[in-house]
Design a protein around this motif. Structure first.
Motif, PDB file in Angstrom:
ATOM      1  N   SER A  16       5.873 -33.888  15.050  1.00  0.00           N
ATOM      2  CA  SER A  16       4.591 -33.193  15.012  1.00  0.00           C
ATOM      3  C   SER A  16       4.647 -31.890  14.220  1.00  0.00           C
ATOM      4  N   ARG A  17       5.831 -31.512  13.725  1.00  0.00           N
ATOM      5  CA  ARG A  17       5.983 -30.287  12.948  1.00  0.00           C
ATOM      6  C   ARG A  17       6.835 -30.576  11.724  1.00  0.00           C
ATOM      7  N   LEU A  18       6.543 -29.884  10.627  1.00  0.00           N
ATOM      8  CA  LEU A  18       7.298 -30.066   9.396  1.00  0.00           C
ATOM      9  C   LEU A  18       8.597 -29.278   9.491  1.00  0.00           C
ATOM     10  N   LEU A  19       9.712 -29.976   9.453  1.00  0.00           N
ATOM     11  CA  LEU A  19      11.022 -29.333   9.513  1.00  0.00           C
ATOM     12  C   LEU A  19      11.295 -28.596   8.205  1.00  0.00           C
ATOM     13  N   VAL A  20      11.677 -27.338   8.307  1.00  0.00           N
ATOM     14  CA  VAL A  20      12.051 -26.562   7.126  1.00  0.00           C
ATOM     15  C   VAL A  20      13.382 -25.856   7.411  1.00  0.00           C
ATOM     16  N   ILE A  21      14.392 -26.226   6.642  1.00  0.00           N
ATOM     17  CA  ILE A  21      15.701 -25.583   6.723  1.00  0.00           C
ATOM     18  C   ILE A  21      15.754 -24.579   5.578  1.00  0.00           C
ATOM     19  N   ALA A  22      15.826 -23.297   5.908  1.00  0.00           N
ATOM     20  CA  ALA A  22      15.728 -22.274   4.871  1.00  0.00           C
ATOM     21  C   ALA A  22      16.723 -21.159   5.113  1.00  0.00           C
ATOM     22  N   GLY A  23      17.227 -20.612   4.018  1.00  0.00           N
ATOM     23  CA  GLY A  23      18.154 -19.502   4.108  1.00  0.00           C
ATOM     24  C   GLY A  23      18.900 -19.337   2.806  1.00  0.00           C
ATOM     25  N   PRO A  24      19.752 -18.335   2.728  1.00  0.00           N
ATOM     26  CA  PRO A  24      20.499 -18.112   1.490  1.00  0.00           C
ATOM     27  C   PRO A  24      21.576 -19.166   1.296  1.00  0.00           C
ATOM     28  N   CYS A  25      21.962 -19.379   0.050  1.00  0.00           N
ATOM     29  CA  CYS A  25      23.057 -20.308  -0.229  1.00  0.00           C
ATOM     30  C   CYS A  25      24.307 -19.850   0.517  1.00  0.00           C
ATOM     31  N   SER A  26      24.770 -18.655   0.192  1.00  0.00           N
ATOM     32  CA  SER A  26      25.889 -18.044   0.911  1.00  0.00           C
ATOM     33  C   SER A  26      25.338 -17.019   1.889  1.00  0.00           C
ATOM     34  N   LEU A  27      25.968 -16.899   3.050  1.00  0.00           N
ATOM     35  CA  LEU A  27      25.540 -15.898   4.020  1.00  0.00           C
ATOM     36  C   LEU A  27      25.636 -14.490   3.433  1.00  0.00           C
ATOM     37  N   SER A  57      25.790 -20.637   4.301  1.00  0.00           N
ATOM     38  CA  SER A  57      27.161 -21.146   4.208  1.00  0.00           C
ATOM     39  C   SER A  57      28.165 -20.008   4.302  1.00  0.00           C
ATOM     40  N   PHE A  58      29.199 -20.203   5.113  1.00  0.00           N
ATOM     41  CA  PHE A  58      30.257 -19.196   5.208  1.00  0.00           C
ATOM     42  C   PHE A  58      31.318 -19.395   4.133  1.00  0.00           C
ATOM     43  N   ASP A  59      31.335 -20.584   3.518  1.00  0.00           N
ATOM     44  CA  ASP A  59      32.321 -20.859   2.474  1.00  0.00           C
ATOM     45  C   ASP A  59      31.722 -21.824   1.465  1.00  0.00           C
ATOM     46  N   LYS A  60      31.676 -21.392   0.214  1.00  0.00           N
ATOM     47  CA  LYS A  60      31.263 -22.287  -0.861  1.00  0.00           C
ATOM     48  C   LYS A  60      32.542 -22.928  -1.415  1.00  0.00           C
ATOM     49  N   THR A  72      31.597 -15.326   2.844  1.00  0.00           N
ATOM     50  CA  THR A  72      32.098 -14.435   3.883  1.00  0.00           C
ATOM     51  C   THR A  72      33.394 -14.907   4.542  1.00  0.00           C
ATOM     52  N   GLY A  73      33.621 -16.219   4.548  1.00  0.00           N
ATOM     53  CA  GLY A  73      34.695 -16.781   5.362  1.00  0.00           C
ATOM     54  C   GLY A  73      34.177 -17.152   6.740  1.00  0.00           C
ATOM     55  N   LEU A  74      34.968 -17.930   7.457  1.00  0.00           N
ATOM     56  CA  LEU A  74      34.532 -18.535   8.719  1.00  0.00           C
ATOM     57  C   LEU A  74      34.162 -17.499   9.775  1.00  0.00           C
ATOM     58  N   HIS A  75      35.056 -16.574  10.080  1.00  0.00           N
ATOM     59  CA  HIS A  75      34.839 -15.651  11.199  1.00  0.00           C
ATOM     60  C   HIS A  75      33.622 -14.763  10.968  1.00  0.00           C
ATOM     61  N   GLU A  76      33.558 -14.111   9.815  1.00  0.00           N
ATOM     62  CA  GLU A  76      32.439 -13.219   9.533  1.00  0.00           C
ATOM     63  C   GLU A  76      31.131 -14.002   9.420  1.00  0.00           C
ATOM     64  N   THR A  94      25.047 -24.572   9.416  1.00  0.00           N
ATOM     65  CA  THR A  94      26.005 -24.258   8.357  1.00  0.00           C
ATOM     66  C   THR A  94      26.834 -25.487   8.036  1.00  0.00           C
ATOM     67  N   ASP A  95      27.484 -25.438   6.858  1.00  0.00           N
ATOM     68  CA  ASP A  95      28.324 -26.552   6.411  1.00  0.00           C
ATOM     69  C   ASP A  95      29.697 -26.516   7.073  1.00  0.00           C
TER      70      ASP A  95
END
Length: 281
Positions: A16-27, A57-60, A72-76, A94-95
């Protein structure tokens, strides 16, 4: 109940709602994450029809060259995602690239994403499925839409609680991707929601100079076409200043341009039976 999807109350996706996944490529930084999250809060208030998920994404890990910034890496990175989830109330995605990352990511994130290049890695798929988190798997640029039945089948056999699948274009010659709009009808025959990756689909992989290029001017037309063709969700990378982002700048949407883009996509979604019509199927 939707005829195509088995949707439980605890699932993130709802027809019932349009899913939108949005954010920066890298955190990238807390400042970038908060800028994007604050913009998404405004969109959530403006259009309750949107089902918004924050991604980053924490790691490209698949950069074209060794000189590309990896993030940023995993922890950050998980710390940033935790802040977004806590402070803004969005589900976060996240990936994951390796099995050993999965437990840490599943502790923080609502959705684990399998990158396109790794969509056939059985052990990675099964480990993600075993977390009982939602798993979004991207169709590899080298796969036909029909082959996604085998990918989602692995996740189902692994016990995944919720499965999404994302179309991100198919390799066409060198440094180019094309989107076959038939993919959404074909992929949704698996019984799982299909998302369109509007920003990576306009990427120009492996362009000169060791960096991928992109054509962000085509994000809007392709996103609207995908919704018209039956996509249940959109994946859109966005940044306050894409030209100065550390990764995927040429194909990311400027944050200031995101509201108008989503308004157009919502108009198409409604026209093809979104909202109440879809919920009643």
């Amino acid at each position: 109940m939707n005829k195509l999807f088995h949707v439980e109350d605890s699932m993130i996706f709802t027809p019932s709602r349009l899913l939108v996944i949005a954010g920066p490529c890298s955190l990238e930084s807390e400042a970038v994450c908060r800028s994007v999250a604050e913009a998404l809060v405004k969109l959530r208030l403006q259009w309750p029809e949107l089902n918004l998920v924050f991604k980053g994404s924490f790691d490209k890990a698949n950069r074209t060259s060794m000189s590309g910034a990896r993030g940023t890496g995993l922890h950050e990175g998980l710390g940033l995602l935790q802040k977004v989830r806590r402070d803004y109330g969005f589900p976060v995605l996240t990936d994951v690239h390796e099995r050993q990352q999965i437990a840490s990511v599943a502790d923080i994130c609502d959705i684990l994403q399998i990158p396109a290049f790794l969509c056939r890695q059985t052990d990675l798929l099964l480990a993600a499925a075993a977390t009982r988190r939602c798993v979004n798997v991207k169709k590899g640029q080298f796969l036909s839409p029909q082959e996604m039945a085998f990918v989602t089948g692995k996740l189902k056999q692994g016990g995944a609680k919720e499965i999404w699948q994302t179309e991100r274009g198919t390799t066409f010659g060198y440094q180019n991707l094309v989107v076959d709009m038939r993919s959404f009808a074909i992929m949704r025959q698996t019984g799982y929601p299909t998302v369109f990756d509007a920003t990576h689909s306009v990427q120009l992989p492996g362009a000169a100079g060791g960096k991928s290029g992109g054509q962000r001017e085509f994000v809007g037309p392709l996103a609207q076409a995908a919704v018209a063709a039956g996509a249940e969700g959109l994946f859109i990378e966005t940044h306050p200043d894409p030209d100065n982002a550390i990764s995927d700048g040429p194909n990311m949407v400027a944050l200031a341009d995101l509201p108008a883009l989503l308004e157009r996509c919502l108009a198409v979604w409604r026209a093809v039976g979104g909202g109440k019509a879809k919920a009643a199927e």
